[in-house]
Design an enzyme around this catalytic site. Sequence first.
Site, mmCIF file in Angstrom:
data_model
loop_
_atom_site.group_PDB
_atom_site.id
_atom_site.type_symbol
_atom_site.label_atom_id
_atom_site.label_comp_id
_atom_site.label_asym_id
_atom_site.label_seq_id
_atom_site.Cartn_x
_atom_site.Cartn_y
_atom_site.Cartn_z
ATOM 1 N N SER A 73 52.506 38.689 61.316
ATOM 2 C CA SER A 73 51.568 37.418 60.993
ATOM 3 C C SER A 73 51.391 36.623 62.259
ATOM 4 O O SER A 73 50.403 35.569 62.263
ATOM 5 C CB SER A 73 52.015 36.482 59.959
ATOM 6 N N VAL A 270 56.875 38.306 59.552
ATOM 7 C CA VAL A 270 57.888 39.060 59.173
ATOM 8 C C VAL A 270 58.749 40.145 59.979
ATOM 9 O O VAL A 270 59.618 40.692 59.573
ATOM 10 C CB VAL A 270 57.549 39.823 57.791
HETATM 11 N N1 GLN Z 1 52.288 42.767 57.033
HETATM 12 C C1 GLN Z 1 52.501 41.526 56.456
HETATM 13 C C2 GLN Z 1 51.773 41.278 54.963
HETATM 14 O O1 GLN Z 1 50.683 41.418 55.110
HETATM 15 C C3 GLN Z 1 52.690 40.214 57.095
HETATM 16 C C4 GLN Z 1 53.018 39.263 56.739
HETATM 17 C C5 GLN Z 1 53.974 38.380 57.504
HETATM 18 O O2 GLN Z 1 54.065 38.462 58.740
HETATM 19 N N2 GLN Z 1 54.380 37.144 56.939
HETATM 20 O O3 GLN Z 1 52.562 41.285 54.111
#
Ligand code: GLN
Length: 321
Positions: A73, A270
């Site tokens: 993200s 994440v």
């Molecule tokens: N790929 C993750 C999602 O779309 C990204 C979310 C994140 O980094 N918080 O759920």
Amino acid sequence: MVRHMDTIATLDIARIVSDIAEEMRGISDRGAVASYIPPLAQVSPDKFGIAVVMADGAAHVAGDADAAFSIQSISKVFALTQALGAVGDQLWQRVGREPSGSAFNSIVQLESEQGIPRNPFINAGAIVLCDVLLGRCEPREAIGQMLRFVRMLAGDDAGTIKIDETVALAEQDTGFRNMALANYMRAFSNIRAPVERVLGVYFHFCALAMTCRELAMAGRYLMDGGRVDGHSIVTANRARRINALMMSCGHYDNSGDFAFRVGLPGKSGVGGGILSVVPGVASIAVWSPGLNASGNSQLGTLALERLVQRTGWSVFEPRLR
Ligand code: GLN
């Protein structure tokens, strides 16, 4: 603890950075590594990296600062910058600017708020950014433009920064919530391109793989009023606003706590990375894959808290000169 007679020149940043990496090595409560896709679940929780790039260009790094990780993200910051470049302030008709107080992938507010996501840094908001960027081009072009943009920001002339296709595919295979968000917003006409194409772009942005050093380099424009190496990337006004959104919304329902503990604009992912900016002073990237309950890097946050305690760099401190 910072002493107020310290200045940026007298602070020994290299020492502080290596002390922090040393302290983080000894901590066993590291949070839980994201497990929703295998390529993230396989990353060792023992990793920790930190890179601090100063306004004068000096880079101080420690730990696994040169290991690439999935920025996830954090890419929403670069997508926001590009979407504002494409449509300017019209963007705010389709995305809000308020903290959501909800999880990054929550759908609940979209119903009462007619398909307008609270801010660009939750998944729904970033999916709208991808739709904006798709506006007049093919998914492949939007993805290529993002990769070139991030390489340019980071000064990565060799093209080391990549999109990890294994991660992008795994996101696609498990992205049911993101599909729900996109379809739901399409029902309110806030997604205009076909949902699969928008999500293809979104999943590839999430799959950008960068090191802490590269990420801190890429954040320099937000530290320096929109400029990198004397070239204007965005106006100073736009850089200030992006920083404001990172402070208020960059850590989802944990943004208040991040402001309380660190007091800097920051965006988490994440994959365990955080990009944080000290306006006029430094661009910082930290990475540790273990996450807290809100999906933000547990040791990454602690490392930034320590850095601010030792330097006085919080935007809420009297600014050191
Ligand atoms: N790929 C993750 C999602 O779309 C990204 C979310 C994140 O980094 N918080 O759920």
